[in-house]
Design a protein around this motif. Sequence first.
Motif, PDB file in Angstrom:
ATOM      1  N   ARG A 197      37.865  44.729  29.850  1.00 52.32           N
ATOM      2  CA  ARG A 197      37.534  46.058  30.246  1.00 52.32           C
ATOM      3  C   ARG A 197      38.441  46.850  30.347  1.00 52.32           C
ATOM      4  O   ARG A 197      38.567  48.113  30.254  1.00 52.32           O
ATOM      5  CB  ARG A 197      36.537  45.901  31.438  1.00 52.32           C
ATOM      6  N   GLN A 198      39.735  46.572  31.049  1.00 47.59           N
ATOM      7  CA  GLN A 198      40.706  47.372  31.045  1.00 47.59           C
ATOM      8  C   GLN A 198      41.289  48.172  29.699  1.00 47.59           C
ATOM      9  O   GLN A 198      41.507  49.219  29.795  1.00 47.59           O
ATOM     10  CB  GLN A 198      42.142  46.651  31.719  1.00 47.59           C
TER      11      GLN A 198
ATOM     12  N   ASP B  37      41.714  41.432  31.746  1.00 49.18           N
ATOM     13  CA  ASP B  37      40.376  41.879  31.898  1.00 49.18           C
ATOM     14  C   ASP B  37      40.012  42.626  30.434  1.00 49.18           C
ATOM     15  O   ASP B  37      40.717  43.839  30.403  1.00 49.18           O
ATOM     16  CB  ASP B  37      39.985  42.653  32.941  1.00 49.18           C
TER      17      ASP B  37
ATOM     18  N   GLU C 235      38.960  50.740  28.763  1.00 51.52           N
ATOM     19  CA  GLU C 235      38.938  51.980  29.395  1.00 51.52           C
ATOM     20  C   GLU C 235      40.157  52.720  29.026  1.00 51.52           C
ATOM     21  O   GLU C 235      40.278  53.859  28.818  1.00 51.52           O
ATOM     22  CB  GLU C 235      38.953  51.582  30.699  1.00 51.52           C
TER      23      GLU C 235
END
Length: 219
Positions: free
Chosen positions: A188-189, A186, A192
């Motif tokens: 988004r990981q 992902d 982050e």
Amino acid sequence: MSERKKTLTINEIYHSIQGESTWVGWPCVFARVTFCNLRCNYCDTEYAFYEGIKRSLGEILDAVAAYRCPLVEITGGEPLLQKNVLPLMSMLCNSGYTVLLETSGAHDISKVDPRVHRIMDLKTPGSGEVDKNLWSNIDHLTARDEVKFVMGSREDYEWSRDKVQRYDLPARCRAVLFSPIFGRIDPRQIVEWILADKLHVRFQLQMHKFIWSPTQRGV
């Protein structure tokens, strides 16, 4: 033999949008060179391992010129496996093009024309080819160059973060790029993790895979 008569085995030459790097979004002519000695397990251009025809450098220059586009990327496969890619890049620079080279971290970049923007893809553990990285290349990086890390796991991210910090890569080159393996993690990981660690790196997606099918060739 004149420079224009020297040959390269070329997989394809096409006009598209630059999908990666700090040049993302710009129209670009891609000259994809045949052959690669690496076998990254996420490779999306396996057809370039062997498919191709020999073309003279003059023919390649003419094919590029037909698109009337000032930005050209030499990609692969692994371009630096064929020695005549070096005069080709110099000829393109002499003709006024902005030239990008997409290369693995496995081959000596020091002989590349200094006018070329080198985008070096250091192989992470998840690629299966991490032992092929040629670390002396880091000493040859300049403010024109970019270093890319393609990652599919937390292990890949931490390995990449360590190399960015150990070699102070943001101070050595134009940009450090963190890119997810398409479909494996992902995105988004990774974002982050970058934010949590306050890394001075640039996150990127392969934009062309969102515009066209991820498996479409010639884009």
